[in-house]
Design a protein around this motif. Structure first.
Motif, PDB file in Angstrom:
ATOM      1  N   THR A   1       0.348  -0.707 -12.397  1.00  0.00           N
ATOM      2  CA  THR A   1       0.226  -1.912 -11.575  1.00  0.00           C
ATOM      3  C   THR A   1      -0.468  -1.596 -10.253  1.00  0.00           C
ATOM      4  OG1 THR A   1       2.411  -1.539 -10.657  1.00  0.00           O
ATOM      5  CG2 THR A   1       2.271  -3.000 -12.551  1.00  0.00           C
ATOM      6  N   PHE A   2      -1.015  -0.403 -10.118  1.00  0.00           N
ATOM      7  CA  PHE A   2      -1.708  -0.006  -8.894  1.00  0.00           C
ATOM      8  C   PHE A   2      -3.132   0.398  -9.217  1.00  0.00           C
ATOM      9  CE2 PHE A   2       2.705   0.671  -7.708  1.00  0.00           C
ATOM     10  CZ  PHE A   2       2.751   0.127  -6.445  1.00  0.00           C
ATOM     11  N   ILE A   3      -3.998   0.287  -8.217  1.00  0.00           N
ATOM     12  CA  ILE A   3      -5.372   0.763  -8.319  1.00  0.00           C
ATOM     13  C   ILE A   3      -5.546   1.870  -7.283  1.00  0.00           C
ATOM     14  CG2 ILE A   3      -7.796   0.163  -8.029  1.00  0.00           C
ATOM     15  CD1 ILE A   3      -7.099  -2.634  -8.920  1.00  0.00           C
ATOM     16  N   ALA A   4      -6.075   3.010  -7.704  1.00  0.00           N
ATOM     17  CA  ALA A   4      -6.294   4.135  -6.794  1.00  0.00           C
ATOM     18  C   ALA A   4      -7.566   3.900  -5.997  1.00  0.00           C
ATOM     19  CB  ALA A   4      -6.379   5.439  -7.573  1.00  0.00           C
ATOM     20  N   VAL A   5      -7.439   4.018  -4.668  1.00  0.00           N
ATOM     21  CA  VAL A   5      -8.561   3.808  -3.758  1.00  0.00           C
ATOM     22  C   VAL A   5      -8.706   5.065  -2.917  1.00  0.00           C
ATOM     23  CG1 VAL A   5      -9.449   2.388  -1.876  1.00  0.00           C
ATOM     24  CG2 VAL A   5      -8.097   1.343  -3.692  1.00  0.00           C
ATOM     25  N   PRO A   6      -9.938   5.594  -2.749  1.00  0.00           N
ATOM     26  CA  PRO A   6     -10.074   6.798  -1.918  1.00  0.00           C
ATOM     27  C   PRO A   6      -9.776   6.475  -0.453  1.00  0.00           C
ATOM     28  CG  PRO A   6     -12.220   5.981  -2.574  1.00  0.00           C
ATOM     29  CD  PRO A   6     -11.208   5.164  -3.312  1.00  0.00           C
TER      30      PRO A   6
ATOM     31  N   SER B   1      -1.790  -4.482  -7.632  1.00  0.00           N
ATOM     32  CA  SER B   1      -2.668  -5.410  -8.339  1.00  0.00           C
ATOM     33  C   SER B   1      -1.889  -6.027  -9.499  1.00  0.00           C
ATOM     34  CB  SER B   1      -3.907  -4.687  -8.859  1.00  0.00           C
ATOM     35  OG  SER B   1      -3.551  -3.837  -9.915  1.00  0.00           O
ATOM     36  N   ARG B   2      -2.584  -6.803 -10.273  1.00  0.00           N
ATOM     37  CA  ARG B   2      -1.945  -7.379 -11.452  1.00  0.00           C
ATOM     38  C   ARG B   2      -1.641  -6.244 -12.434  1.00  0.00           C
ATOM     39  NH1 ARG B   2      -5.210  -7.349 -15.744  1.00  0.00           N
ATOM     40  NH2 ARG B   2      -7.445  -7.086 -15.397  1.00  0.00           N
ATOM     41  N   PRO B   3      -0.679  -6.400 -13.317  1.00  0.00           N
ATOM     42  CA  PRO B   3      -0.392  -5.330 -14.284  1.00  0.00           C
ATOM     43  C   PRO B   3      -1.577  -5.079 -15.200  1.00  0.00           C
ATOM     44  CG  PRO B   3       1.406  -6.901 -14.205  1.00  0.00           C
ATOM     45  CD  PRO B   3       0.295  -7.483 -13.395  1.00  0.00           C
ATOM     46  N   ILE B   4      -1.998  -3.823 -15.260  1.00  0.00           N
ATOM     47  CA  ILE B   4      -3.125  -3.435 -16.099  1.00  0.00           C
ATOM     48  C   ILE B   4      -2.611  -2.979 -17.467  1.00  0.00           C
ATOM     49  CG2 ILE B   4      -5.068  -1.821 -16.283  1.00  0.00           C
ATOM     50  CD1 ILE B   4      -5.018  -1.860 -13.149  1.00  0.00           C
ATOM     51  N   SER B   5      -1.471  -2.318 -17.465  1.00  0.00           N
ATOM     52  CA  SER B   5      -0.812  -1.938 -18.711  1.00  0.00           C
ATOM     53  C   SER B   5       0.698  -1.961 -18.447  1.00  0.00           C
ATOM     54  CB  SER B   5      -1.276  -0.553 -19.167  1.00  0.00           C
ATOM     55  OG  SER B   5      -0.758   0.429 -18.303  1.00  0.00           O
TER      56      SER B   5
ATOM     57  N   TYR C   1       0.851  -1.185   0.000  1.00  0.00           N
ATOM     58  CA  TYR C   1       0.000   0.000   0.000  1.00  0.00           C
ATOM     59  C   TYR C   1       0.886   1.235   0.000  1.00  0.00           C
ATOM     60  CZ  TYR C   1      -3.739  -3.144   1.360  1.00  0.00           C
ATOM     61  OH  TYR C   1      -4.657  -4.159   1.391  1.00  0.00           O
ATOM     62  N   LEU C   2       0.555   2.167  -0.854  1.00  0.00           N
ATOM     63  CA  LEU C   2       1.247   3.451  -0.902  1.00  0.00           C
ATOM     64  C   LEU C   2       0.192   4.542  -0.811  1.00  0.00           C
ATOM     65  CD1 LEU C   2       3.729   2.760  -3.836  1.00  0.00           C
ATOM     66  CD2 LEU C   2       4.264   2.777  -1.423  1.00  0.00           C
TER      67      LEU C   2
END
Length: 153
Positions: free
Chosen positions: A120-125, A112-116, A55-56
């Motif tokens: 490789t990250f998903i932004a979460v509020p 997460s898994r590589p999207i492109s 987590y970042l």
């Protein structure tokens, strides 16, 4: 006693080992065996491998791309020579499927898994932090159930 006389007990005719003249086949030499070697642990195939999530937390600096935000993560690291803590910044591309984030928002990045190629990250509020109430409010006496002296007649 001469040198040759001292070497007579170690003559090659008296030494008989399996390693002289290559009499041992290579299949026996390829895998060393020892009584001290530990057995390999059994692995259960039905268990998933445990992966640590990373987590970042950072601030959105660009949100012009569709479903992608650029997030700048700031961390403190010691300077290699002076050992003083210095701010280091790095930009990550994160997936924003609903285009809900704007520049300046603070978000948490979930691995997460590589999207492109670069995402490789998903932004979460981030959940809002609880703001401390002012000490002058009258909610505190009601919570305790004790009337103040100024309220008593």
């Amino acid at each position: 006693m001469s040198l040759t006389a001292s070497l007579l007990p170690f003559s090659p005719t008296k030494l008989s080992t399996q390693f002289i003249h290559g009499s041992t086949p290579l299949t026996l030499l390829s895998k060393p065996t020892s009584s001290l070697s530990f057995p390999t642990p059994l692995r259960h195939t039905f268990l998933q491998p445990i992966k640590a999530l990373k987590y970042l937390q950072g601030r959105v600096v660009c949100s012009t791309n569709d479903k992608t935000v650029a997030v700048e993560v700031t961390r403190l690291a010691p300077h290699p020579k002076y050992k003083r803590r210095v701010r280091k910044k790095k930009k990550y591309q994160a997936h924003d499927p609903d285009n809900q984030f704007e520049v300046g928002d603070v978000v948490q990045l979930e691995k997460s898994r590589p999207i492109s190629k670069t995402k490789t990250f998903i932004a979460v509020p981030l959940p809002p932090k609880n703001a401390k109430k002012k000490s002058g409010e009258e909610d505190a006496p009601k919570e305790l159930g004790i009337p103040l002296e100024s309220q008593q007649v």
